[in-house]
Design a protein around this motif. Structure first.
Motif, mmCIF file in Angstrom:
data_model
loop_
_atom_site.group_PDB
_atom_site.id
_atom_site.type_symbol
_atom_site.label_atom_id
_atom_site.label_comp_id
_atom_site.label_asym_id
_atom_site.label_seq_id
_atom_site.Cartn_x
_atom_site.Cartn_y
_atom_site.Cartn_z
ATOM 1 N N GLU A 70 -0.607 8.825 5.831
ATOM 2 C CA GLU A 70 -1.145 7.888 6.185
ATOM 3 C C GLU A 70 -0.575 6.438 6.106
ATOM 4 O O GLU A 70 -0.158 5.518 6.923
ATOM 5 C CB GLU A 70 -2.624 7.463 5.866
ATOM 6 C CG GLU A 70 -3.719 6.769 6.819
ATOM 7 C CD GLU A 70 -3.523 6.635 8.237
ATOM 8 O OE1 GLU A 70 -3.607 7.940 8.646
ATOM 9 O OE2 GLU A 70 -3.562 5.988 8.962
ATOM 10 N N ALA A 71 -0.092 6.055 4.744
ATOM 11 C CA ALA A 71 0.433 4.877 4.410
ATOM 12 C C ALA A 71 2.049 4.956 5.284
ATOM 13 O O ALA A 71 2.415 3.808 5.585
ATOM 14 C CB ALA A 71 0.647 4.780 3.047
ATOM 15 N N LEU A 72 2.593 6.122 5.274
ATOM 16 C CA LEU A 72 3.962 5.916 5.993
ATOM 17 C C LEU A 72 3.802 5.659 7.395
ATOM 18 O O LEU A 72 4.939 5.095 7.977
ATOM 19 C CB LEU A 72 4.625 7.386 5.616
ATOM 20 C CG LEU A 72 5.135 7.731 4.446
ATOM 21 C CD1 LEU A 72 5.437 9.180 4.270
ATOM 22 C CD2 LEU A 72 6.611 7.016 4.241
ATOM 23 N N GLU A 82 -2.825 17.906 -6.134
ATOM 24 C CA GLU A 82 -2.935 17.175 -7.379
ATOM 25 C C GLU A 82 -4.181 18.022 -8.294
ATOM 26 O O GLU A 82 -4.095 17.464 -9.394
ATOM 27 C CB GLU A 82 -3.366 15.710 -6.895
ATOM 28 C CG GLU A 82 -4.854 15.743 -6.423
ATOM 29 C CD GLU A 82 -4.393 15.246 -4.968
ATOM 30 O OE1 GLU A 82 -3.692 15.758 -4.270
ATOM 31 O OE2 GLU A 82 -5.121 14.301 -4.421
ATOM 32 N N ILE A 135 1.117 14.632 -7.430
ATOM 33 C CA ILE A 135 0.957 15.741 -6.971
ATOM 34 C C ILE A 135 2.026 16.828 -7.349
ATOM 35 O O ILE A 135 3.294 16.575 -7.731
ATOM 36 C CB ILE A 135 1.339 15.684 -5.298
ATOM 37 C CG1 ILE A 135 0.352 14.665 -4.759
ATOM 38 C CG2 ILE A 135 1.416 16.842 -4.466
ATOM 39 C CD1 ILE A 135 0.659 14.264 -3.333
ATOM 40 N N SER A 168 0.945 4.285 -2.622
ATOM 41 C CA SER A 168 0.879 5.978 -2.222
ATOM 42 C C SER A 168 2.020 6.394 -2.911
ATOM 43 O O SER A 168 1.692 7.748 -3.050
ATOM 44 C CB SER A 168 0.705 5.783 -0.954
ATOM 45 O OG SER A 168 -0.372 5.063 -0.310
ATOM 46 N N GLU A 203 -3.244 10.456 1.897
ATOM 47 C CA GLU A 203 -3.061 9.143 1.575
ATOM 48 C C GLU A 203 -1.619 8.599 1.974
ATOM 49 O O GLU A 203 -1.425 7.573 2.537
ATOM 50 C CB GLU A 203 -3.647 8.486 0.452
ATOM 51 C CG GLU A 203 -3.188 7.147 -0.039
ATOM 52 C CD GLU A 203 -3.906 5.883 0.896
ATOM 53 O OE1 GLU A 203 -4.597 6.339 1.618
ATOM 54 O OE2 GLU A 203 -3.217 4.764 0.928
ATOM 55 N N LEU A 204 -0.688 9.378 1.461
ATOM 56 C CA LEU A 204 0.758 8.776 1.620
ATOM 57 C C LEU A 204 1.353 9.102 3.000
ATOM 58 O O LEU A 204 1.818 8.397 3.519
ATOM 59 C CB LEU A 204 1.584 9.661 0.559
ATOM 60 C CG LEU A 204 3.249 9.733 0.780
ATOM 61 C CD1 LEU A 204 3.509 8.323 0.472
ATOM 62 C CD2 LEU A 204 4.009 10.573 -0.206
ATOM 63 N N ALA A 243 6.651 12.546 3.903
ATOM 64 C CA ALA A 243 5.965 12.882 2.676
ATOM 65 C C ALA A 243 6.299 14.059 2.212
ATOM 66 O O ALA A 243 6.636 14.177 0.978
ATOM 67 C CB ALA A 243 4.444 12.711 3.157
ATOM 68 N N LEU A 254 -4.264 12.606 -2.047
ATOM 69 C CA LEU A 254 -3.111 11.756 -2.272
ATOM 70 C C LEU A 254 -2.112 12.108 -1.127
ATOM 71 O O LEU A 254 -1.333 11.007 -0.886
ATOM 72 C CB LEU A 254 -2.656 12.262 -3.786
ATOM 73 C CG LEU A 254 -3.300 11.505 -4.931
ATOM 74 C CD1 LEU A 254 -2.555 11.769 -6.135
ATOM 75 C CD2 LEU A 254 -3.459 10.048 -4.722
ATOM 76 N N LEU A 255 -1.790 13.382 -1.003
ATOM 77 C CA LEU A 255 -0.899 13.565 0.309
ATOM 78 C C LEU A 255 -1.244 12.959 1.686
ATOM 79 O O LEU A 255 -0.490 12.467 2.239
ATOM 80 C CB LEU A 255 -0.593 14.914 0.408
ATOM 81 C CG LEU A 255 0.545 15.454 1.287
ATOM 82 C CD1 LEU A 255 1.743 14.939 0.925
ATOM 83 C CD2 LEU A 255 0.876 16.808 0.928
ATOM 84 N N ARG A 286 0.943 -1.263 0.088
ATOM 85 C CA ARG A 286 0.036 -0.112 0.057
ATOM 86 C C ARG A 286 0.737 1.241 -0.057
ATOM 87 O O ARG A 286 0.601 2.308 -0.671
ATOM 88 C CB ARG A 286 -0.788 0.193 1.339
ATOM 89 C CG ARG A 286 -1.790 1.157 1.347
ATOM 90 C CD ARG A 286 -2.594 1.111 2.674
ATOM 91 N NE ARG A 286 -3.243 2.386 3.000
ATOM 92 C CZ ARG A 286 -3.226 2.830 4.079
ATOM 93 N NH1 ARG A 286 -3.247 2.126 5.213
ATOM 94 N NH2 ARG A 286 -3.841 3.988 4.318
ATOM 95 N N LEU A 287 1.978 1.244 0.966
ATOM 96 C CA LEU A 287 2.742 2.247 0.827
ATOM 97 C C LEU A 287 3.329 2.490 -0.460
ATOM 98 O O LEU A 287 3.474 3.916 -0.841
ATOM 99 C CB LEU A 287 3.864 2.040 1.982
ATOM 100 C CG LEU A 287 4.991 3.182 1.961
ATOM 101 C CD1 LEU A 287 4.503 4.448 2.191
ATOM 102 C CD2 LEU A 287 5.944 2.938 3.056
ATOM 103 N N ALA A 343 1.502 9.506 -5.318
ATOM 104 C CA ALA A 343 1.933 10.971 -4.747
ATOM 105 C C ALA A 343 3.000 11.472 -5.656
ATOM 106 O O ALA A 343 2.895 12.753 -6.017
ATOM 107 C CB ALA A 343 2.335 10.929 -3.278
#
Lengths: 198, 198
Positions: free
Chosen positions: B12-14, A65, A54, A46, B9-10, B29, B6-7, A42-43, A50
């Protein structure tokens, strides 16, 4: 690790993250492999999304974005107030206070002639055209209270004044919850000079 | 951040990375977006490769993208010595000492009945079959010097003895460069009991 080239490569790649040294990168890689493969995938997704999609908002230069960010596109924001910050993260910090309903302009840095960062790099031409559009009444300069931030603030304040815009600087003083004995003399001097009548 | 899905989400994923909270994730991020897009893409690719292709070595259970890891496949390793550790990272730590030229077995954890981790989960059946193959003369148990690590060490030592294999445990004592006044009594007791004649 040496026994798995792909793992070595992952550890090396993780080191591009700020504050991540070899030991931390190793721990991260092993933890993802041990009990976080789905999170790892998932990372990865993302990151790809991004990094590819972005860009910067055309108006305020924050990360977005879409061509215009949510704040610039909003009709509920005060068009007459412009807050100027160094970094996108500063917008996030100010938004968290819920005390500012105007718009932002992100410099994406500060003036630093020795590093080759001049007015062009921090978006001054764009800022000037914003000033000249005439709808801004006050520019709040919220660059960092560092030497470079103050120099940048001074430079921008001169520009704003040329367009007959009121300029303010965020207050420098003692932080809420701090103790006077630990505050540096410079900050304390600012706090005294900027005292408010109660 | 709220102004870029998108940011968000990134960020959160990190947070799936160990030791990364919301603030750190945000900083990571933003730094990747500001001056590390190529690094970000490379990290994404490394993550995909690693998550998809890295599995465990069939012999020692360490992480490896090949069926047999480099150490197990090596002809220069002493087949008669087996070092048993909890985690893949422990192999890395021991390899860095350059003092061990035998083979490894990774338990991928320690016995923890309350968490449902029994002998099956730490690969004991595989370990027993290794013991029974007859080429191992000494098993060095290098599980962590914690309560669970010691219990696991005791359990494995009994198994090894059943196959008439010599069992040893890594020495517990004072760390090089440490100061006696800061060492816990338990460690100091071990250091005294395990004293060496000079």
């Amino acid at each position: 690790m040496r026994f798995s080239p792909l793992l070595d490569e992952l550890i090396e790649a993780l080191r591009c993250l700020p504050g991540v040294g070899p030991k931390t990168a190793q721990r991260m890689a092993l933890q993802l492999l041990t009990r976080g493969r789905d999170n790892g995938k998932r990372l990865a997704q993302s990151l790809i999304d991004a990094m590819q999609h972005i860009s910067h908002c055309k108006q305020c230069r924050i990360f977005s974005e879409t061509e215009t960010c949510e704040i610039c596109a909003s009709l509920h924001r005060d068009q007459t107030l412009l807050c100027i910050v160094e970094n996108p993260i500063d917008v996030s910090a100010i938004e968290q206070t819920s005390r500012f309903r105007g718009k932002y302009f992100v410099l994406l840095g500060h003036l630093s002639p020795l590093d080759g960062i001049g007015p062009e790099e921090i978006g001054v031409p764009q800022l000037i055209s914003l000033f000249q559009q005439g709808h801004i009444q006050e520019a709040i300069i919220a660059t960092n209270p560092t030497v470079e931030g103050e120099a940048t603030a001074h430079y921008i304040s001169e520009l704003a004044k040329q367009s007959a815009i009121k300029v303010s600087r965020i207050a420098r003083g003692v932080a809420i919850g701090s103790e006077l004995e630990y505050i540096d003399p410079n900050t304390l001097a600012h706090a005294l000079m900027g005292r408010e009548i109660i």
